[in-house]
Design an enzyme around this catalytic site. Sequence first.
Site: not given
Ligand SMILES: NC(=O)c1ccc[n+]([C@@H]2O[C@H](COP(=O)([O-])OP(=O)(O)OC[C@H]3O[C@@H](n4cnc5c(N)ncnc54)[C@H](OP(=O)(O)O)[C@@H]3O)[C@@H](O)[C@H]2O)c1
Length: 322
Positions: A57, A206, A209-214
């Site tokens: 990262y 989420l 971000g799609l599943l936040t509903g925003k």
């Molecule tokens: N092992 C792997 O290969 C791998 C791959 C992917 C992710 N991960 C880990 O998993 C974590 C989560 O996955 P992800 O980042 O892909 O997706 P996620 O958690 O499904 O979505 C993250 C996005 O959701 C939005 N968000 C989060 N909380 C919110 C809230 N309370 N209200 C409104 N929007 C909110 C933000 O969007 P905005 O950007 O629009 O603010 C954020 O960037 C990563 O940070 C990482 O630590 C691991």
Amino acid sequence: MDRVLLGESGLSVSPVCFGTWQLSPRFWGEQSKDDAVSAMKLAYDQGINFIDTADAYGDGYGESVVGEAIKDLPRDELVIVTKVFNHFNPDGSRYPDLTPDHVAERCEASLGRLGLDTIDLYLLHLYDQLTPLADIAGTLERLRDQGKVRAIGVSNHSVEQLRAQRRCGAYSVIQPPYSLIDPVGESGLLPYCQSENVGVMVYSPLHKGLLTGKYTGTETFDDFRGYHADFQGERFKELCDKVQSLRPIADRYELTICQLAIVATLMHPAIHVAICGIKTPEQIAEAAGAVGRTISREDYFAVRNLVGPAGPKLADAKGEQK
Ligand SMILES: NC(=O)c1ccc[n+]([C@@H]2O[C@H](COP(=O)([O-])OP(=O)(O)OC[C@H]3O[C@@H](n4cnc5c(N)ncnc54)[C@H](OP(=O)(O)O)[C@@H]3O)[C@@H](O)[C@H]2O)c1
């Protein structure tokens, strides 16, 4: 705040984990470091003791920011995850490399950036088909003997790859992708983990971000979502409409749509933890509000049917096919 035991890892963690991939500029663009540090500190105040990062990262930057955020927090109460996989070239290019010397070197570098003596959970970020599995397991065993890592696991492995790794080493946790929109692994990986008591911490719950509903389906993105199929055109609009249809259920439980998505994800009996990608203190406060909540069986299946993949619908609460 609730705690769950992460399989047989011996780790006791909050069901919501703070995800730090957002600190990777290559995917997410520039993020505010101050917001990230404040959000991690608030997470601790709200009972979230689990932070997920990786040396990939921001090519180490994510780990450094975690190190800065946690340096004044009580070490024993925190569970820090990081991952290893890539060989990083000076020109920014990378290739898979889980060879023993390289893993040992990367582990030392991660410890330095995190400011820790021990990594609580060290994951193989992906499957490296060139390095013999016994060599990888042997390296991780040595790191455990030296006290540099406590528990080990894998990420982005198929059920067969996980099975093969576990025949060689004490891998007790997996980090796979999973969201209600794309609930992958339910016919293979998750039942295997459940039966073997492998800790499961899902990423992207989420749906980025799609599943936040925003979102309404009209937004454009200057991060990697700008070229992700689910954030384009008709498909994006259709997914946003489906997510909005969750609102009456969320309202009935006085949850936000984002919290409802986390609650329903965590109801799957194989899933111990949802890792939410966080940029701001407000986002982690909202996610933390989902911990300890539940919805009825009937509403769980309604949520699944509203946003899940098209095709034969899940049985509803009465056991009928919709
Ligand atoms: N092992 C792997 O290969 C791998 C791959 C992917 C992710 N991960 C880990 O998993 C974590 C989560 O996955 P992800 O980042 O892909 O997706 P996620 O958690 O499904 O979505 C993250 C996005 O959701 C939005 N968000 C989060 N909380 C919110 C809230 N309370 N209200 C409104 N929007 C909110 C933000 O969007 P905005 O950007 O629009 O603010 C954020 O960037 C990563 O940070 C990482 O630590 C691991």
